[in-house]
Design an enzyme around this catalytic site. Structure first.
Site, short mmCIF file in Angstrom:
data_model
loop_
_atom_site.label_atom_id
_atom_site.label_comp_id
_atom_site.label_asym_id
_atom_site.label_seq_id
_atom_site.Cartn_x
_atom_site.Cartn_y
_atom_site.Cartn_z
N SER A 1 174.26 33.75 36.01
CA SER A 1 174.62 34.68 37.09
C SER A 1 174.29 36.10 36.68
CB SER A 1 176.11 34.60 37.40
OG SER A 1 176.49 35.60 38.34
N SER A 2 173.65 36.84 37.59
CA SER A 2 173.38 38.26 37.34
C SER A 2 174.67 39.08 37.29
CB SER A 2 172.47 38.82 38.43
OG SER A 2 173.14 38.83 39.69
N ARG B 1 179.02 30.13 52.67
CA ARG B 1 177.62 29.96 53.06
C ARG B 1 177.30 28.51 53.42
NH1 ARG B 1 176.19 35.04 52.60
NH2 ARG B 1 176.74 36.23 50.74
N GLU C 1 171.50 33.38 47.07
CA GLU C 1 172.56 33.34 48.08
C GLU C 1 172.05 32.94 49.46
OE1 GLU C 1 173.17 37.96 49.27
OE2 GLU C 1 173.16 37.47 47.14
N ARG D 1 181.17 46.85 44.44
CA ARG D 1 180.65 47.74 43.39
C ARG D 1 181.17 49.15 43.58
NH1 ARG D 1 177.29 43.56 43.64
NH2 ARG D 1 175.93 43.02 41.88
N HIS E 1 177.92 28.14 41.44
CA HIS E 1 178.48 29.07 42.44
C HIS E 1 179.83 28.54 42.97
CE1 HIS E 1 175.26 32.19 43.48
NE2 HIS E 1 175.02 31.71 42.27
N GLY F 1 183.57 35.89 42.93
CA GLY F 1 182.87 36.08 41.67
C GLY F 1 182.86 37.52 41.23
N LYS G 1 185.85 34.68 53.75
CA LYS G 1 185.60 35.18 52.39
C LYS G 1 184.74 36.43 52.44
CE LYS G 1 183.98 33.45 47.90
NZ LYS G 1 183.02 34.49 47.50
N SER H 1 178.65 43.03 48.55
CA SER H 1 178.16 43.40 47.22
C SER H 1 178.27 44.90 46.98
CB SER H 1 176.71 42.95 47.05
OG SER H 1 176.61 41.55 47.13
#
Length: 429
Positions: free
Chosen positions: A166-167, A382, A310, A31, A337, A95, A407, A27
């Site tokens: 989704s955020s 996951r 998650e 970003r 997801h 995503g 992934k 994450s």
């Protein structure tokens, strides 16, 4: 009998005792890559995760015209922004790529084509694409594949979206907002907003890059037009990837330590400390490491996972091995997801003789003795690691397509084997 394309989940002969070193946060890495690509000068990322999702982001930004080079250590990346131009982008199942890069594509000069894996074509994208249309983007399509006709700039302004799915819809707009001519104000209207820690992570990183974000009003975020400052990013270990290893300590009554665990972080994976403690484990900081020691008996729990969805596959696996029922709530958004995680977890736990039931917003799991069998991953990293957790206690579990863990965590099987053997595991590129 071993099935084709399956991995026999190993069982330890005694409680696990191990140190597991993990690579950087996906994450934060993705970003940081987007912010570095849009910055006013070169940036360096140190400790970046190298996995399928992050490599897809790197390849996509390179295709758009950003120069990204590796040092001798491939987890160190030098990023030099450049003029953005036409490109073809492979989102895979990431995503962050399919939701963070359409706004970037709107700033390119030329057509940017997006596509991805077959499973990705059913993932919801209308919210981010309609939001971009409201900010002046020219977009053809509502799901993968779709086309963004970049004009080199976007006017921006105010847009209202329903980000209850989704955020990432909010984060995707905020990461690029400072480069829009008028900046951007995003309002969320609709159902409950999931995964707020991920939005807080986005805001925190924007502020580190010199961008002010007004988040004083609930469900409303304003970013003014301003240059994005170049930052040399140091990436934290991926705490969500750590959760299966800490869960291994909990289900075997062992001890697992993860070095470099931050004392303060916006990563949702940090919530695993509270989850494991509520289930009876002991979690404490030991120097720079987080150490979890498992209990004699694992208790079920009733918990709202809305902000940390998650972690659900890990928690569901723990719940199936506990000694009392569990209720996992606030996670209806997981139906959109990589796969429908609620349906997948229910089907796979029950296929092993378990007792899992979907609710309107989550799962109810009553522990019963489980048997071996094939645990399907649904091309979901996951889901695969959840099968590995169950295999620690249930003989004969075969995890189908364990390779999907690449992934976000390349080398997962080697790390897992090293952990079970009591060897220090980690430093995976």
């Amino acid at each position: 009998m071993r099935h084709v394309n399956s991995w026999s989940a190993p069982q330890p002969e005694k409680p696990i005792r191990a140190v597991v070193r993990l690579p950087g946060s996906k994450s934060i890495t993705n970003r940081a890559l987007v912010l570095a690509a849009l910055a006013d000068g070169p940036s360096t990322l140190t400790g970046a995760l190298r996995s399928r999702d992050t490599d897809l982001m790197i390849d996509a930004l390179r295709a758009l015209g950003v120069r990204i080079t590796e040092a001798a250590d491939i987890t160190t990346l030098d990023v030099v922004p450049g003029p953005l131009h036409a490109a073809t982008i492979d989102c895979g199942l990431a995503g962050t790529v399919m939701r963070f890069l359409p706004p970037v594509a709107g700033l390119a000069s030329g057509e940017v084509h997006f596509d991805g894996d077959e499973q990705a074509r059913s993932r919801p994208l209308g919210t981010i694409l309609d939001g971009l249309r409201g900010l002046g983007a020219d977009i053809e399509g509502d799901t993968l594949p779709f086309l963004v006709r970049g004009a080199g700039k976007l006017p921006g302004g105010e847009v209202t979206i329903d980000a209850s799915g989704s955020s990432q819809f909010v984060s995707g707009l905020l990461l690029t907002a400072a480069r829009f001519e008028q900046g951007v104000t995003v309002r969320h209207s609709g159902g409950s907003l999931p995964s707020m820690p991920h939005i807080e992570m986005t805001i925190d990183m924007l502020r580190m890059a010199g961008i002010e974000v007004d988040a004083s009003e609930p469900n409303r975020w304003t970013v003014p037009p301003d240059p994005i400052r170049s930052v040399d990013w140091v990436i934290e270990p991926d705490l969500s990837n750590a959760t299966p290893f800490l869960a291994a300590a909990a289900v075997t009554g062992g001890t697992v330590s993860v070095p470099l665990w931050p004392r303060s972080t916006t990563q949702p994976g940090d919530f695993i400390r509270e989850i494991l403690t509520r289930m009876g484990a002991h979690a404490e900081f030991d120097g720079d490491a987080l150490t979890v020691t498992g209990p004699e008996r694992l208790s079920g729990l009733d918990i709202d996972l809305r902000d940390v969805g998650e972690l659900t596959p890990t928690v569901a696996a723990l719940a199936a091995l506990a000694e009392s029922p569990s209720r996992l709530r606030g996670i209806a958004h997981l139906r959109g997801h990589e796969t429908d995680r609620l349906a997948a977890l229910t089907a796979e736990i029950n296929a092993l003789g378990g007792d899992a039931t979907e609710t309107d917003d989550g799962l109810a799991i009553t522990p019963v003795p489980l048997r071996g069998g094939v645990w399907h991953s649904y091309a979901d990293h996951r889901m695969a690691t959840a099968g590995a957790i169950l295999g620690l206690r249930v003989p004969g579990i075969e995890v189908e397509n364990v390779e999907t863990t690449a992934k976000t965590l390349p080398g997962f099987v080697g790390l897992w084997d090293d952990m079970i053997a009591g060897r220090t595991a980690g430093d995976v590129a």
